[in-house]
Motif scaffolding. Structure first.
Motif, short mmCIF file in Angstrom:
data_model
loop_
_atom_site.label_atom_id
_atom_site.label_comp_id
_atom_site.label_asym_id
_atom_site.label_seq_id
_atom_site.Cartn_x
_atom_site.Cartn_y
_atom_site.Cartn_z
N LEU A 1 -16.86 -2.10 12.81
CA LEU A 1 -16.22 -3.24 12.59
C LEU A 1 -16.92 -3.85 11.38
CD1 LEU A 1 -14.94 -4.16 15.88
CD2 LEU A 1 -13.72 -2.94 14.35
N TYR B 1 -8.61 -16.77 23.81
CA TYR B 1 -8.38 -17.73 22.72
C TYR B 1 -6.66 -18.03 22.74
CZ TYR B 1 -12.90 -18.03 20.51
OH TYR B 1 -14.18 -18.00 20.49
N ASP B 2 -5.76 -17.01 22.89
CA ASP B 2 -4.52 -17.05 22.84
C ASP B 2 -3.85 -18.00 23.92
OD1 ASP B 2 -4.46 -15.71 20.36
OD2 ASP B 2 -3.70 -13.72 21.21
N ASN C 1 -15.28 -11.09 18.26
CA ASN C 1 -14.16 -11.98 18.42
C ASN C 1 -12.79 -11.32 18.67
OD1 ASN C 1 -14.88 -14.54 18.43
ND2 ASN C 1 -14.84 -14.75 16.11
N PRO C 2 -12.46 -10.06 18.08
CA PRO C 2 -11.07 -9.47 18.39
C PRO C 2 -11.25 -9.16 20.13
CG PRO C 2 -12.27 -8.41 16.51
CD PRO C 2 -13.16 -9.42 17.02
N TYR C 3 -12.10 -8.93 20.70
CA TYR C 3 -12.18 -8.66 22.30
C TYR C 3 -12.05 -9.87 22.84
CZ TYR C 3 -14.00 -4.11 20.89
OH TYR C 3 -14.35 -2.95 20.38
N ARG D 1 -10.12 -12.39 21.64
CA ARG D 1 -8.62 -13.01 21.14
C ARG D 1 -7.83 -13.41 22.34
NH1 ARG D 1 -8.29 -15.93 16.69
NH2 ARG D 1 -6.38 -17.13 17.47
N ALA E 1 -17.02 -6.70 26.01
CA ALA E 1 -16.61 -6.01 24.84
C ALA E 1 -16.77 -4.66 24.90
CB ALA E 1 -17.59 -6.53 23.76
N GLU F 1 -18.17 -11.95 14.50
CA GLU F 1 -16.76 -11.32 13.78
C GLU F 1 -16.48 -10.10 14.78
OE1 GLU F 1 -16.81 -13.33 9.36
OE2 GLU F 1 -18.20 -11.40 9.95
N LYS F 2 -17.61 -9.47 15.05
CA LYS F 2 -17.36 -8.28 15.63
C LYS F 2 -16.71 -8.34 17.02
CE LYS F 2 -21.31 -5.66 13.40
NZ LYS F 2 -20.41 -4.48 12.44
N GLU G 1 -15.49 -0.87 23.91
CA GLU G 1 -14.72 -0.32 22.96
C GLU G 1 -13.64 0.59 23.64
OE1 GLU G 1 -17.77 -0.03 23.51
OE2 GLU G 1 -18.83 -0.38 21.40
#
Length: 341
Positions: free
Chosen positions: A179, A195-196, A188-190, A192, A169, A185-186, A171
């Protein structure tokens, strides 16, 4: 001094009309693509085919291999045609029958995601034959996607009991603390992109159930510390953003009955300039270690939109020109006094 033109040759053979139809596609667009890419002219009358031109050898081999694949029941598509052309451009002697047919677990992976270049197939083969694979290359070459497909195949075949996907993770211009939300939740964007890939290959509902049962785990790399992962297929994505200490920590998590794949692009490091990339160091440290396979992708392996391949090529060319220019500039030690500012 003029360069000699490539010798032209002619190849004649028979080919089923079904195979010709599959290669030709709509309005023979596939045949025209083949002719332009391989520098050959194809003429067909019934099942009699004639190929002539400098690229007659690779073009005729493509058509004959497609004929054999069709006889075996392989459903050849226009997407496969582009892959076949790409493969023969890279290695004209390649057997397309071997490339597309697959075997064992490799065949199972190909049902999920078909390799689109020789390096992608070598990558699948390496994951099958080695317990640790390190793949390096630009974005869009399928490093993560194919690793997830192989992990799903291994899970389905009961060669492993779970899939573990990790990612640092790091930045890229923003701080995690700014965030919103809790820790999960912080980060999860990393995660993603992982998951996709899972959702695309296995389906949203199936992946969700597997995550609930902890058959699939997606986590930041920092959460791997202190663990031993047995009977697992472990994937470390964006490994160029690991530090040497993090990379060593990850590699020592591999337990009995496990396989690990490390992916990254050393041209897109988001670490501070003073930090060494753990992926770059691992390439040097592990190069001669038995049981470790290295796969290097290039811009020709990019399988996203055609524009992505041209973008990667343009950046590579630009960076090479910049390096040449910087190398040509005199350093402070060698510059003349009058050159200094």
């Amino acid at each position: 001094m003029t360069t000699a033109e490539p010798a032209s040759e002619t190849k004649s053979f028979t080919l089923s009309e079904q195979a010709l139809r599959l290669v030709g596609g709509t309005n023979d667009q596939g045949l025209r693509l083949l002719e332009r890419a391989l520098d050959a002219e194809v003429t067909a009358r019934g099942d009699e085919v004639s190929v002539r031109g400098p690229g007659a050898g690779p073009a005729s081999r493509l058509l004959q291999d497609v004929g054999e694949l069709v006889e075996r029941g392989y459903r050849f598509s226009q997407s496969d045609l582009r892959t076949a052309i790409r493969v023969l451009q890279d290695a004209p002697e390649t057997s397309l029958v071997d490339f597309f047919a697959g075997d064992g677990l490799l065949e199972s992976a190909q049902r999920l995601v078909a390799p689109r270049s020789l390096n992608q197939r070598r990558y699948l083969r390496a994951m099958l034959d080695h317990d640790l694979v390190v793949s390096v290359g630009p974005a869009g070459t399928g490093k993560t996607y194919l690793a997830v497909a192989m992990a799903a195949s291994a899970l389905k075949a009961k060669h492993v009991r779970r899939i573990v996907l990790a990612r640092p993770a790091v930045e890229a211009g923003e701080k995690l603390g700014f965030l919103p939300g809790d820790l999960a939740e912080k980060v999860n964007p990393y995660l993603r992109p992982l998951y996709d890939s899972l959702f695309d290959i296995l389906g949203f509902e199936r992946v969700s159930r597997m995550i609930e049962r902890e058959v699939i785990e997606v986590a930041p790399l920092a959460f791997m510390r202190g663990r031993t992962l047995n009977d697992s297929f472990i994937i470390l994505d964006e490994a160029q953003n690991t530090t040497p200490e993090q990379m060593k920590m990850f590699l020592t998590r591999i337990g009995l009955g496990s396989k690990a794949v490390v992916n990254g692009d050393i041209t897109q490091v988001d670490l501070p300039a003073s930090r060494v990339s753990g992926l770059s160091e691992a390439q040097r440290v592990l190069r001669k270690v038995n049981g470790v396979a290295f796969i290097e992708f290039n811009e020709r392996d990019v399988v996203r939109h055609e524009l992505v391949q041209r973008i990667v090529t343009a950046y590579s060319r630009y960076e090479a020109e910049q390096n040449v220019q910087q190398g040509a500039q005199p350093s402070d030690e060698t510059a003349k006094p009058g050159d200094r500012r």
